[in-house]
Write an enzyme that holds these catalytic residues in place. Structure first.
Site, PDB file in Angstrom:
ATOM      1  N   LYS A 166      78.576 -14.633   2.464  1.00 51.04           N
ATOM      2  CA  LYS A 166      78.535 -14.788   1.015  1.00 51.04           C
ATOM      3  C   LYS A 166      78.791 -13.462   0.313  1.00 51.04           C
ATOM      4  O   LYS A 166      79.607 -13.358  -0.607  1.00 51.04           O
ATOM      5  CB  LYS A 166      77.187 -15.365   0.589  1.00 51.04           C
ATOM      6  CG  LYS A 166      77.116 -15.801  -0.869  1.00 51.04           C
ATOM      7  CD  LYS A 166      75.795 -16.517  -1.147  1.00 51.04           C
ATOM      8  CE  LYS A 166      75.694 -17.795  -0.350  1.00 51.04           C
ATOM      9  NZ  LYS A 166      74.421 -18.509  -0.536  1.00 51.04           N
ATOM     10  N   ARG A 184      69.835 -14.856  -3.248  1.00 52.30           N
ATOM     11  CA  ARG A 184      70.399 -15.875  -2.365  1.00 52.30           C
ATOM     12  C   ARG A 184      70.653 -15.305  -0.978  1.00 52.30           C
ATOM     13  O   ARG A 184      71.056 -14.152  -0.819  1.00 52.30           O
ATOM     14  CB  ARG A 184      71.713 -16.415  -2.941  1.00 52.30           C
ATOM     15  CG  ARG A 184      71.611 -16.912  -4.373  1.00 52.30           C
ATOM     16  CD  ARG A 184      72.949 -17.384  -4.905  1.00 52.30           C
ATOM     17  NE  ARG A 184      73.358 -18.662  -4.340  1.00 52.30           N
ATOM     18  CZ  ARG A 184      74.564 -19.186  -4.488  1.00 52.30           C
ATOM     19  NH1 ARG A 184      75.479 -18.529  -5.178  1.00 52.30           N
ATOM     20  NH2 ARG A 184      74.864 -20.348  -3.963  1.00 52.30           N
ATOM     21  N   GLY A 200      72.232 -24.553   3.349  1.00 52.01           N
ATOM     22  CA  GLY A 200      70.920 -25.093   3.028  1.00 52.01           C
ATOM     23  C   GLY A 200      69.812 -24.717   3.990  1.00 52.01           C
ATOM     24  O   GLY A 200      68.666 -25.130   3.805  1.00 52.01           O
ATOM     25  N   MET A 203      68.614 -21.622   4.713  1.00 50.60           N
ATOM     26  CA  MET A 203      67.769 -20.499   4.290  1.00 50.60           C
ATOM     27  C   MET A 203      67.522 -20.589   2.791  1.00 50.60           C
ATOM     28  O   MET A 203      68.027 -21.480   2.117  1.00 50.60           O
ATOM     29  CB  MET A 203      68.413 -19.175   4.697  1.00 50.60           C
ATOM     30  CG  MET A 203      68.413 -18.963   6.206  1.00 50.60           C
ATOM     31  SD  MET A 203      69.092 -17.377   6.691  1.00 50.60           S
ATOM     32  CE  MET A 203      70.803 -17.548   6.183  1.00 50.60           C
ATOM     33  N   ARG A 216      84.232 -19.397   0.633  1.00 50.18           N
ATOM     34  CA  ARG A 216      84.191 -19.227   2.088  1.00 50.18           C
ATOM     35  C   ARG A 216      85.242 -20.137   2.688  1.00 50.18           C
ATOM     36  O   ARG A 216      85.695 -21.089   2.037  1.00 50.18           O
ATOM     37  CB  ARG A 216      82.810 -19.585   2.641  1.00 50.18           C
ATOM     38  CG  ARG A 216      82.367 -21.016   2.346  1.00 50.18           C
ATOM     39  CD  ARG A 216      80.918 -21.238   2.694  1.00 50.18           C
ATOM     40  NE  ARG A 216      80.454 -22.546   2.215  1.00 50.18           N
ATOM     41  CZ  ARG A 216      79.202 -22.908   2.120  1.00 50.18           C
ATOM     42  NH1 ARG A 216      78.247 -22.051   2.453  1.00 50.18           N
ATOM     43  NH2 ARG A 216      78.860 -24.104   1.695  1.00 50.18           N
ATOM     44  N   HIS A 247      74.343 -31.791   0.608  1.00 49.56           N
ATOM     45  CA  HIS A 247      73.784 -31.232   1.840  1.00 49.56           C
ATOM     46  C   HIS A 247      74.159 -32.092   3.043  1.00 49.56           C
ATOM     47  O   HIS A 247      74.612 -31.589   4.082  1.00 49.56           O
ATOM     48  CB  HIS A 247      72.260 -31.123   1.710  1.00 49.56           C
ATOM     49  CG  HIS A 247      71.574 -30.707   2.978  1.00 49.56           C
ATOM     50  ND1 HIS A 247      71.111 -31.613   3.902  1.00 49.56           N
ATOM     51  CD2 HIS A 247      71.299 -29.479   3.471  1.00 49.56           C
ATOM     52  CE1 HIS A 247      70.574 -30.964   4.914  1.00 49.56           C
ATOM     53  NE2 HIS A 247      70.665 -29.668   4.673  1.00 49.56           N
ATOM     54  N   ARG A 261      86.728 -36.287  45.585  1.00 48.94           N
ATOM     55  CA  ARG A 261      85.450 -36.343  46.303  1.00 48.94           C
ATOM     56  C   ARG A 261      85.492 -37.517  47.282  1.00 48.94           C
ATOM     57  O   ARG A 261      85.287 -38.671  46.898  1.00 48.94           O
ATOM     58  CB  ARG A 261      84.293 -36.503  45.310  1.00 48.94           C
ATOM     59  CG  ARG A 261      84.119 -35.285  44.420  1.00 48.94           C
ATOM     60  CD  ARG A 261      83.448 -35.622  43.101  1.00 48.94           C
ATOM     61  NE  ARG A 261      84.329 -36.396  42.246  1.00 48.94           N
ATOM     62  CZ  ARG A 261      84.258 -36.431  40.915  1.00 48.94           C
ATOM     63  NH1 ARG A 261      83.354 -35.722  40.292  1.00 48.94           N
ATOM     64  NH2 ARG A 261      85.096 -37.176  40.221  1.00 48.94           N
ATOM     65  N   GLU A 268      80.315 -22.548  46.337  1.00 46.70           N
ATOM     66  CA  GLU A 268      79.235 -23.181  45.580  1.00 46.70           C
ATOM     67  C   GLU A 268      77.864 -22.667  45.988  1.00 46.70           C
ATOM     68  O   GLU A 268      76.844 -23.163  45.515  1.00 46.70           O
ATOM     69  CB  GLU A 268      79.298 -24.700  45.747  1.00 46.70           C
ATOM     70  CG  GLU A 268      79.344 -25.148  47.193  1.00 46.70           C
ATOM     71  CD  GLU A 268      79.706 -26.607  47.353  1.00 46.70           C
ATOM     72  OE1 GLU A 268      79.248 -27.429  46.536  1.00 46.70           O
ATOM     73  OE2 GLU A 268      80.466 -26.920  48.289  1.00 46.70           O
ATOM     74  N   SER A 295      87.930 -22.846  45.379  1.00 44.79           N
ATOM     75  CA  SER A 295      87.627 -23.647  44.196  1.00 44.79           C
ATOM     76  C   SER A 295      86.139 -23.505  43.941  1.00 44.79           C
ATOM     77  O   SER A 295      85.317 -23.817  44.809  1.00 44.79           O
ATOM     78  CB  SER A 295      87.984 -25.125  44.430  1.00 44.79           C
ATOM     79  OG  SER A 295      87.675 -25.878  43.275  1.00 44.79           O
ATOM     80  N   ASP A 314      77.009 -26.987  41.649  1.00 44.08           N
ATOM     81  CA  ASP A 314      76.077 -26.586  42.709  1.00 44.08           C
ATOM     82  C   ASP A 314      75.769 -25.094  42.642  1.00 44.08           C
ATOM     83  O   ASP A 314      74.650 -24.674  42.951  1.00 44.08           O
ATOM     84  CB  ASP A 314      76.651 -26.937  44.080  1.00 44.08           C
ATOM     85  CG  ASP A 314      76.201 -28.321  44.538  1.00 44.08           C
ATOM     86  OD1 ASP A 314      75.393 -28.935  43.826  1.00 44.08           O
ATOM     87  OD2 ASP A 314      76.651 -28.777  45.604  1.00 44.08           O
ATOM     88  N   CYS A 319      86.156 -26.514  39.802  1.00 44.57           N
ATOM     89  CA  CYS A 319      86.181 -27.976  39.766  1.00 44.57           C
ATOM     90  C   CYS A 319      84.853 -28.582  39.343  1.00 44.57           C
ATOM     91  O   CYS A 319      84.686 -29.793  39.396  1.00 44.57           O
ATOM     92  CB  CYS A 319      86.594 -28.544  41.122  1.00 44.57           C
ATOM     93  SG  CYS A 319      85.519 -28.052  42.485  1.00 44.57           S
ATOM     94  N   TYR A 369      93.546 -22.220  37.677  1.00 44.97           N
ATOM     95  CA  TYR A 369      93.448 -23.543  37.079  1.00 44.97           C
ATOM     96  C   TYR A 369      91.990 -23.931  36.881  1.00 44.97           C
ATOM     97  O   TYR A 369      91.076 -23.358  37.486  1.00 44.97           O
ATOM     98  CB  TYR A 369      94.157 -24.587  37.941  1.00 44.97           C
ATOM     99  CG  TYR A 369      93.494 -24.883  39.269  1.00 44.97           C
ATOM    100  CD1 TYR A 369      92.484 -25.840  39.368  1.00 44.97           C
ATOM    101  CD2 TYR A 369      93.879 -24.208  40.428  1.00 44.97           C
ATOM    102  CE1 TYR A 369      91.864 -26.112  40.577  1.00 44.97           C
ATOM    103  CE2 TYR A 369      93.275 -24.471  41.641  1.00 44.97           C
ATOM    104  CZ  TYR A 369      92.260 -25.425  41.718  1.00 44.97           C
ATOM    105  OH  TYR A 369      91.643 -25.680  42.914  1.00 44.97           O
TER     106      TYR A 369
END
Length: 906
Positions: free
Chosen positions: A30, A99, A108, A110, A343, A459, A584, A771, A790, A795, A858, A878
């Site tokens: 602000k 303010r 709204g 604070m 803003r 609000h 899997r 893992e 990977s 895990d 993964c 990736y």
């Protein structure tokens, strides 16, 4: 930091003429933007900003910096000289607002106090100076009400009840109909409330009012609603808030005055035009509070054309300056326009995508900047279902489409009930006349929010848009009775608490009962059922298509899918997957194959084991042929069997009962008894840390070699059919290189046999899932035997933290989030400091051993927006995620590349 350790040279107060929009860390959003507008020559009431650094000192030590009072005094003296009046002077008082203003918008959450400087004495002078006694006493009652609630901690309902009684006694419905004499009585009542509830008189010294208000704003940074909002929006807790002290301008001086909020584009749709709300004869808080229904901003042209035309000029100037949708607060004081705030405005997900492409087309930003204006969370929102327009529905009302989405749930009328029912698994719609900051926890818990008052700038609307929550505001025809927990709709039908309602945040329509949903047009686009450029293409789809094209051109990270069958693989490919990062295989053994695996695990002899493996081989081969066909030409990473052993064994309690019953009935039960003995032998207290993954493959001879043979034979079959299979074999739960070497030796032998028999080279690569912490710490050694890593971050998170995910998320994660120990669950977004440091170190060590080591992830983190940025930074090749998260990962991978390029450039 205590005042004794605060830097002596620190400057804690800045005049609006001294700052700019780039000082948000110091001046808050602000304050920085008030300074920027001042620099642009726009009509901003003079004032000054107390920095976030001053707030941090106060919050750390409990005391303001020693230099702060003198700095405030100096700036107040300068402000009084500029305005030609003193704070709270009797004859012509200077009044100011105090303010809050944090770096990130927290609408709204604070505290704000207006009209500081009014007292029993100065209110008379203000009335004489303004020539309007009613206005002066209205301003004074507002001060006592706001000050009592925010500074002295008085229950705000007490003031509201007194105001309602005053209106009832006068037989009026809105506060603007109260006259000066009524407001004088109300001031006296408010002062009595303060005395009784706060144990002190309302302060008459204007400087005391200002100093206490400043401290109250500092304190509000750590208020419960502010902390809850920061947790929800992932805003850091250590930023602090700035405080803006601004000379008052008054929108409650009569019909030629007013206050409003404006957007340079529609925050709900992104369309260009005149959007916002205006309220005559009102102060700023009246608009966002939603206590009186506003008129559309376009009405201001009729009410005050000169101010309207000037406002439109300023709106255009601000959008061209900020190069984005701007949210503006303004006040008109007797025909003179003043800018109180601007803003970069919060917007819906659809608006974000539309605005980004619009600004590119207008030449205001480039494609890279456009990618920073949207995010994966917004894209995920656009993929949610919407109401079926063809369904038979009972519409009972219509309000303002404040935040899009299709929300269905049971009606509740207070935040406490919303939270309580939501935690019990109920979907709820929070219904209020208007919301206020104290409703935040209920708004978070609800599927959607419905209010009978307020507009797009209320609000409820602003907060809902920020959270991506469905919201309909200002449904005036609905009579909401929160005390009796009911809503009356046109025609007299009553919606009781617990009745199901549906709200459409895209149209503003409200329905009784549950309305069925249909897929989003954005999902239809990704599925290939809606084509950009076609006559019936959705405008939003066009924008999403363009942003995805931008992202795909920019990104370095490839995006793969977690998919276990051909159907999921084909869907993932339509969504843009560039391969499968995790298949899997244990999911292939459930259902009708479970018995075969059970026999394999419990086999006592080599012959029994070989029989089970022989039966499983053709089933596995068929699985992989279908998968390689669906992903032809793209890599498919197949993880060898990795179940916790108990998933394939009979339940020990159930089996014990069966044995006991057979014994009692004197029935033959030798096989059951043998099975029970085997289950007892293999029973584990903690199966997730037991005989699974590579350990299972080493303990049960032939299990992994059967799977490798199935993969290799399926690849050979696809090659014979002129396909292009690109299989990668992943060994799970490796903790030491010796485990990987043993399995790899067997796998290489099997692959060579299949290649010889098929007369072809299969080019199968073998790698492992990282893992376990030990695997990450010994990555340099493991890379000697692995062609790819990977990272199984699900895990890895469990083993690094010592968490059992299935248990802890339901037991104490909520408490950890509420106490701020977690900003977000480490299973949702990667723990950069702990788990992330292991990922980064393992990636670096692995590539030091094998420079061409392929690296991916993964776990579910592969589709999490923040985590994708981390994986880009540490150099992975990736990410892999569930099919429906692929578009999100693609978009975030593009954003990560743009962000990194921007950082490198800076």
């Amino acid at each position: 930091m205590s005042e004794n350790t605060a830097p002596r040279a620190a400057k804690f107060v800045y005049d609006f003429t001294e700052g700019n929009k780039d000082l948000k860390d110091l001046l808050g959003g602000k304050g920085a933007n008030l300074a920027e507008m001042t620099n642009l020559g726009l009509p901003v009431p003079p004032g000054f900003t107390i920095t976030t650094e001053a707030c941090k000192v106060y919050l750390d030590s409990g005391e303001e910096p020693a230099a702060l009072r003198d700095e405030v005094s100096a700036h107040l003296d300068a402000l009084e000289a500029r305005m030609g009046k003193r704070l709270g002077q009797a004859d012509d008082p200077l009044l100011v607002s105090v303010r809050s203003g944090a770096k990130f918008s927290m609408p709204g959450m604070m505290d704000t106090v207006l009209n500081i400087g009014l007292s029993d004495e100065s209110v008379v002078g203000l009335a004489q100076q303004a020539g309007d006694e009613r206005f002066a006493w209205d301003s004074y009652r507002r001060l006592i009400q706001m000050f009592g609630r925010t500074v002295l901690g008085v229950d705000g309902e007490l003031f509201e009840e007194a105001l309602e009684k005053a209106k009832a006694a006068k037989k009026v419905t809105v506060d603007t109909e109260l006259e000066a004499a009524d407001l004088k009585k109300l001031v006296a009542t408010f002062k009595k409330i303060v005395k009784k509830e706060a144990g002190r008189d309302f302060p008459q010294d204007p400087r005391e009012q200002m100093d206490l208000a400043i401290k109250a704003v500092f304190d509000s940074w750590n208020g419960e609603r502010a902390k809850l909002y920061r947790r929800q929006e992932r805003i850091p807790h250590d930023l602090g808030t700035a405080v803006n002290v601004c000379s008052m301008v008054f929108g409650n001086l009569g019909p030629d005055s007013g206050t409003g909020v404006a957007f340079t584009r529609d925050p709900a749709s992104g369309q260009q035009g005149v959007y916002g709300d205006y309220l005559q004869n009102a102060q700023g808080e009246d608009v966002v509070a939603g206590i009186r229904n506003t008129v559309p901003l376009a009405e201001l042209e009729r009410i005050d054309k000169q101010s309207y035309d000037r406002l439109l000029e300023i709106m255009e100037a601000l959008e061209n300056h900020y190069l984005d949708l701007c949210d503006i607060e303004f006040t008109i004081e007797r025909g003179r326009l003043w800018m109180l705030q601007t803003r970069v405005g919060k917007r819906t997900a659809g608006a974000a995508f539309r605005i980004a492409t619009q600004l590119v087309d207008q030449g205001l930003i480039d494609e890279a900047e456009a990618l920073t204006r949207v995010n994966g969370a917004q894209l995920a929102q656009l993929m949610f279902p919407r109401f079926d327009e063809k369904a038979k529905v009972e519409q009972v009302g219509r309000g303002i489409a404040a935040s899009p989405g299709a929300a269905v749930g049971k009606a509740v009328f207070d935040s406490y009930t919303a939270v309580k029912w939501s935690r019990s698994g109920e979907k709820v719609i929070l219904i209020r006349r208007e919301t206020n900051p104290d409703d935040l926890d209920g708004m978070i818990a609800a599927e959607g929010i419905l209010t009978s008052r307020g507009g797009k700038t209320s609000h409820a609307a602003v907060v809902a848009r920020g959270m991506g929550k469905t919201c309909v505001c200002g449904a005036e025809e609905l009579e909401v009775d929160t005390k009796r927990r009911r809503m009356t709709v046109p025609g007299g039908h009553v919606v009781e608490e617990g009745d199901v309602v549906s709200i459409d945040g895209s149209s503003g329509k409200v329905y009784l009962g549950e309305v069925p949903v249909v897929p989003s047009p954005v999902v239809e686009y990704f599925e290939g059922r809606m084509h950009p450029g076609a006559d019936d293409a959705d405008e939003l789809v066009e924008a999403v298509h363009r942003m995805m094209a931008f992202a795909d051109r920019k990104r370095r990270l490839r995006v793969r899918a977690n998919a276990d069958n051909a159907e999921d693989a084909l869907r993932a490919r339509r969504f843009g997957a560039q391969g499968i990062g995790l298949c899997r295989t244990e999911h292939m053994f459930l259902g009708d194959r479970r018995e075969l695996v059970e026999r394999l695990i419990l086999a006592d002899t080599d012959a029994e084991r070989e029989e089970s493996l022989k039966a499983l081989l053709p089933l596995q081969r068929r699985d992989f042929v279908e998968l390689f066909e669906a992903m032809d030409g793209l890599p498919v990473t197949v993880r060898l069997l990795d179940p916790p052993l108990h998933e394939f064994l009979p339940d020990i309690t159930e089996l014990s009962v069966r044995v006991a019953l057979a014994e009692a009935r004197q029935e033959p039960h030798e096989n059951l008894l043998r099975l029970l003995q085997a289950v007892h032998r293999l029973h584990e207290q903690n199966p997730m840390l037991g005989l699974r993954g590579v350990r299972l493959g080493l303990v049960i001879p032939g299990l992994f070699t059967m799977q490798v043979r199935a993969i290799a034979e399926a690849a050979a079959e696809r090659r014979a059919a002129k396909g292009d299979p690109r299989a990668e074999i992943m060994i799970p739960l490796v903790g030491t290189v010796q485990e990987l070497e043993l399995v790899r030796d067997e796998a290489d032998q099997v692959i060579a046999e299949v290649e010889k028999a098929a007369g072809t080279s299969l080019h199968l690569s073998i790698g492992t899932m990282i893992e376990l912490p030990r695997a990450a710490l010994t990555a340099a050694q493991i890379a000697e035997a692995a062609e790819f890593f990977s990272f199984g971050t699900n895990d890895l998170t469990q083993t690094v933290w010592g968490f059992s995910r299935d248990d802890v998320e339901a037991s104490f994660f909520t408490a950890y989030l509420e106490k701020g120990i977690f900003g977000v669950s480490p299973f949702e977004t990667i723990d950069v400091d702990g788990v992330g440091s292991l990922v980064a170190a393992a990636a670096k060590a692995g590539r030091a051993t094998r420079p061409d080591l392929k690296l991916g992830v993964c776990g579910e983190h592969g589709g999490d927006p923040e985590s994708v940025h981390f994986f880009h930074r540490v150099g992975l090749d990736y990410v892999s995620c569930s099919p429906f998260r692929i578009p999100v990962a693609r978009l975030e991978a593009g954003r990560a590349a743009v962000t990194a390029a921007g950082s490198d450039h800076r």
